[in-house]
Scaffold this active site. Sequence first.
Site, PDB file in Angstrom:
ATOM      1  N   LYS A   1       9.829  -4.932  27.866  1.00 16.64           N
ATOM      2  CA  LYS A   1      10.271  -3.710  28.561  1.00 16.64           C
ATOM      3  C   LYS A   1      11.497  -3.133  27.869  1.00 16.64           C
ATOM      4  O   LYS A   1      12.253  -3.835  27.182  1.00 16.64           O
ATOM      5  CB  LYS A   1      10.583  -3.974  30.045  1.00 16.64           C
ATOM      6  CG  LYS A   1      11.686  -5.018  30.327  1.00 16.64           C
ATOM      7  CD  LYS A   1      13.106  -4.490  30.342  1.00 16.64           C
ATOM      8  CE  LYS A   1      14.131  -5.600  30.529  1.00 16.64           C
ATOM      9  NZ  LYS A   1      15.496  -5.258  30.224  1.00 16.64           N
TER      10      LYS A   1
ATOM     11  N   ASP B   1      13.776  -9.445  36.584  1.00 18.09           N
ATOM     12  CA  ASP B   1      12.895  -8.643  35.730  1.00 18.09           C
ATOM     13  C   ASP B   1      11.439  -9.113  35.781  1.00 18.09           C
ATOM     14  O   ASP B   1      10.565  -8.473  35.205  1.00 18.09           O
ATOM     15  CB  ASP B   1      13.355  -8.705  34.267  1.00 18.09           C
ATOM     16  CG  ASP B   1      14.639  -7.926  34.013  1.00 18.09           C
ATOM     17  OD1 ASP B   1      15.081  -7.179  34.904  1.00 18.09           O
ATOM     18  OD2 ASP B   1      15.196  -8.068  32.904  1.00 18.09           O
TER      19      ASP B   1
ATOM     20  N   PRO C   1      11.370 -10.501  21.197  1.00 20.28           N
ATOM     21  CA  PRO C   1      12.576 -11.214  20.745  1.00 20.28           C
ATOM     22  C   PRO C   1      13.221 -12.008  21.886  1.00 20.28           C
ATOM     23  O   PRO C   1      13.182 -11.593  23.029  1.00 20.28           O
ATOM     24  CB  PRO C   1      13.506 -10.089  20.277  1.00 20.28           C
ATOM     25  CG  PRO C   1      12.976  -8.833  20.878  1.00 20.28           C
ATOM     26  CD  PRO C   1      11.508  -9.039  21.073  1.00 20.28           C
ATOM     27  N   VAL C   2      13.790 -13.168  21.537  1.00 21.45           N
ATOM     28  CA  VAL C   2      14.445 -14.025  22.536  1.00 21.45           C
ATOM     29  C   VAL C   2      15.877 -13.550  22.743  1.00 21.45           C
ATOM     30  O   VAL C   2      16.577 -13.230  21.773  1.00 21.45           O
ATOM     31  CB  VAL C   2      14.409 -15.502  22.093  1.00 21.45           C
ATOM     32  CG1 VAL C   2      15.193 -16.382  23.050  1.00 21.45           C
ATOM     33  CG2 VAL C   2      12.970 -15.990  22.001  1.00 21.45           C
TER      34      VAL C   2
ATOM     35  N   GLY D   1      11.776 -10.984  27.572  1.00 23.78           N
ATOM     36  CA  GLY D   1      10.771 -11.894  27.010  1.00 23.78           C
ATOM     37  C   GLY D   1      10.526 -13.111  27.892  1.00 23.78           C
ATOM     38  O   GLY D   1       9.376 -13.488  28.135  1.00 23.78           O
ATOM     39  N   GLY D   2      11.571 -13.730  28.367  1.00 19.03           N
ATOM     40  CA  GLY D   2      11.400 -14.896  29.243  1.00 19.03           C
ATOM     41  C   GLY D   2      10.705 -14.492  30.537  1.00 19.03           C
ATOM     42  O   GLY D   2       9.826 -15.201  31.036  1.00 19.03           O
TER      43      GLY D   2
HETATM   44  P1  ATP Z   1      16.407  -9.808  30.055  1.00 20.56           P
HETATM   45  O1  ATP Z   1      16.013  -8.608  29.259  1.00 20.56           O
HETATM   46  O2  ATP Z   1      15.443 -10.102  31.189  1.00 20.56           O
HETATM   47  O3  ATP Z   1      17.836  -9.868  30.447  1.00 20.56           O
HETATM   48  P2  ATP Z   1      16.351 -11.222  27.573  1.00 20.56           P
HETATM   49  O4  ATP Z   1      15.145 -10.581  26.947  1.00 20.56           O
HETATM   50  O5  ATP Z   1      17.686 -10.752  27.129  1.00 20.56           O
HETATM   51  O6  ATP Z   1      16.206 -11.096  29.129  1.00 20.56           O
HETATM   52  P3  ATP Z   1      15.085 -13.757  27.288  1.00 20.56           P
HETATM   53  O7  ATP Z   1      14.342 -13.691  25.992  1.00 20.56           O
HETATM   54  O8  ATP Z   1      14.310 -13.601  28.533  1.00 20.56           O
HETATM   55  O9  ATP Z   1      16.297 -12.733  27.299  1.00 20.56           O
HETATM   56  O10 ATP Z   1      15.856 -15.141  27.248  1.00 20.56           O
HETATM   57  C1  ATP Z   1      17.078 -15.389  27.867  1.00 20.56           C
HETATM   58  C2  ATP Z   1      17.287 -16.901  27.907  1.00 20.56           C
HETATM   59  O11 ATP Z   1      16.325 -17.452  28.825  1.00 20.56           O
HETATM   60  C3  ATP Z   1      16.983 -17.602  26.584  1.00 20.56           C
HETATM   61  O12 ATP Z   1      18.140 -17.713  25.807  1.00 20.56           O
HETATM   62  C4  ATP Z   1      16.450 -18.959  27.017  1.00 20.56           C
HETATM   63  O13 ATP Z   1      17.478 -19.917  27.099  1.00 20.56           O
HETATM   64  C5  ATP Z   1      15.919 -18.764  28.430  1.00 20.56           C
HETATM   65  N1  ATP Z   1      14.444 -18.824  28.573  1.00 20.56           N
HETATM   66  C6  ATP Z   1      13.789 -19.428  29.578  1.00 20.56           C
HETATM   67  N2  ATP Z   1      12.461 -19.289  29.444  1.00 20.56           N
HETATM   68  C7  ATP Z   1      12.247 -18.585  28.333  1.00 20.56           C
HETATM   69  C8  ATP Z   1      11.076 -18.127  27.683  1.00 20.56           C
HETATM   70  N3  ATP Z   1       9.852 -18.402  28.138  1.00 20.56           N
HETATM   71  N4  ATP Z   1      11.231 -17.388  26.581  1.00 20.56           N
HETATM   72  C9  ATP Z   1      12.473 -17.122  26.111  1.00 20.56           C
HETATM   73  N5  ATP Z   1      13.614 -17.545  26.671  1.00 20.56           N
HETATM   74  C10 ATP Z   1      13.520 -18.281  27.786  1.00 20.56           C
END
Ligand code: ATP
Length: 304
Positions: free
Chosen positions: A10, A137, A95-96, A102-103
């Site tokens: 998103k 989210d 991307p993480v 992504g999570g």
């Molecule tokens: P948002 O946009 O919802 O704030 P984000 O995209 O910034 O989230 P994510 O990729 O969701 O961040 O990951 C945030 C943290 O969640 C990661 O650093 C990791 O420790 C943890 N995490 C738990 N489950 C997952 C998963 N399936 N994939 C990635 N990270 C995960």
Amino acid sequence: MSVTVRVPAKVNVQLAVGAARPDGFHDLANVFLAVGLYDEVTVTPADELRVTCEGPDAGQVPLDGTNLAARAAIALAARRAIEPAVHLHIAKDIPVAGGMAGGSADGAGALLACDTLWGTGASRAELLSICAELGSDVPFSLVGGAALGVGRGERLTALETGGTFHWVFAMAGRGLSTPAVFREFDRLAEGRDIPAPVAAPDLLEALAKGDADALAATVSNDLQPAALSLFPELAATLDAGRAAGALAALVSGSGPTTAFLVRDPDSGAEVAEALRASGTCRTVRTATAPAPGASVVAPAPTPA
Ligand code: ATP
């Protein structure tokens, strides 16, 4: 037998943040748009719960019970008093820690995949309620499209979109922690009056009309100053995309992914090329929006 679910990333075209509440959370007016970058979650029966992950960012994904996909499987199994004995495999393209949920996508994907595999027959309302327990989210990852999220962002109303929006995303060399960005927001907000967050009517109209210029004029992200404060190099990425003709440039959610709204695929290719050449980011991707929410892709669903 395995079940595979595809789930989109998103971008927030508006992220209005209110003052910190007594519980530490913030009230939000969050306009989500699902974009065509996807994770795939495959669930297969196993002796016990196990998570594996593949993809360029796989090394940063926790494989224990804190993984949102594992938490989703555990939450659904607990409601049915069954064991969450599955192997969850995540093919990760989002991307993480990039501000693209992504999570959350993996949580929503695992939930739908387990519900399908186990035949638990959860209603949409129950799935949404489990998603809201997993994170703010996660409900949006299940529904996709475009939606306004209020409360912590998890109370959703679907929004109309009148056309396809073209985007370019620049992934940064490191992640940003969402809680850290909210803490920085609070620090920067100290002593200031923070208005209650509301969705901008002009922005909702731009989405409904599919008008990229009008959307570009109204996008906003209250977390952007906090993300830039923690990650000042992002300013150069935003500048590079603007200079290459992006209609709008903004930090995606809590960052550090930067998002560029462009007029059409040709302009998207130019902006992407300029961002790659700028040396200010790790990878660049193009995607269209809105994208559908979590959907079963294998086995192919039988037509209704
Ligand atoms: P948002 O946009 O919802 O704030 P984000 O995209 O910034 O989230 P994510 O990729 O969701 O961040 O990951 C945030 C943290 O969640 C990661 O650093 C990791 O420790 C943890 N995490 C738990 N489950 C997952 C998963 N399936 N994939 C990635 N990270 C995960």
